[in-house]
Design an enzyme around this catalytic site. Sequence first.
Site, short mmCIF file in Angstrom:
data_model
loop_
_atom_site.label_atom_id
_atom_site.label_comp_id
_atom_site.label_asym_id
_atom_site.label_seq_id
_atom_site.Cartn_x
_atom_site.Cartn_y
_atom_site.Cartn_z
CD GLU A 216 30.42 77.22 55.81
OE1 GLU A 216 31.28 76.45 56.28
OE2 GLU A 216 29.20 76.94 55.75
CB CYS B 154 28.65 77.91 48.80
SG CYS B 154 27.01 78.59 48.49
CG HIS C 280 26.54 78.22 53.68
ND1 HIS C 280 27.61 77.36 53.59
CD2 HIS C 280 25.96 78.22 52.44
CE1 HIS C 280 27.68 76.89 52.35
NE2 HIS C 280 26.69 77.39 51.64
N1 PCA Z 1 24.05 77.82 48.07
C1 PCA Z 1 24.70 76.74 47.34
C2 PCA Z 1 25.08 77.34 46.03
C3 PCA Z 1 24.32 78.63 45.90
C4 PCA Z 1 23.81 78.89 47.25
O1 PCA Z 1 23.20 79.92 47.62
C5 PCA Z 1 25.84 76.09 48.12
O2 PCA Z 1 25.76 76.02 49.36
O3 PCA Z 1 26.79 75.63 47.51
#
Ligand code: PCA
Length: 206
Positions: free
Chosen positions: A79, A142, A167
């Site tokens: 990200e 996140c 992610h």
């Molecule tokens: N993914 C979510 C919140 C917690 C997680 O592991 C997200 O992408 O916001």
Amino acid sequence: MIKILLTGFMPFGGEVINPSYEAIKKINAKHLNVELHLLELPVIYYESSHILIEKIKDLDPDVILMIGQAGGRKAISIERVAINLDDSKTPDAKGVTPMDDPISLFGPTAYFSTLPDKQIYHILSENHIPVELSYSAGTYICNHIFYSVMHELDVSSKHHVKAGFIHVPYETSQTINKAHMFSLDLNVIRHALELIIDTVYQGLTM
Ligand code: PCA
């Protein structure tokens, strides 16, 4: 000794595990001169960022690597941008569904990750791990912690701290009953995160 804070999340959305936390528990960085600190965060808007920022104040880490699950994505996503927005129809673990809310009233629109994103991208590609550069971490928890941490580092003038968000796709056991849903073996996710730590470490020590 370089201090690295690794964060993952608790399971959410009916899942029994969250691969972000499962993977960081398995990370081995014994070949590096690093101290790893793990933190598992709740999937709750402000509670998550408050816990994390308290930990950062307490620990004063050199690197903050935040990790979360992005079910449905087909690659490890680096990200690059955190945006000043909370907005989700999916409730957090306390039932909150913000709409068009700024995370910080006076904060900037966005922050960039300070990880060596392109280098990480190349190293993971060379190791045949599916990887992508991503320009949206979403507008759920996140992105919320990513933005909150970058803002905290900014206002506390800790611009030397390397911080960013990764992610990860579902881990294989999560997709048994999800037809055609992409997943990666947990060991591949772990390996990807170890390569990321190696890359950030090399950048700090060379
Ligand atoms: N993914 C979510 C919140 C917690 C997680 O592991 C997200 O992408 O916001």
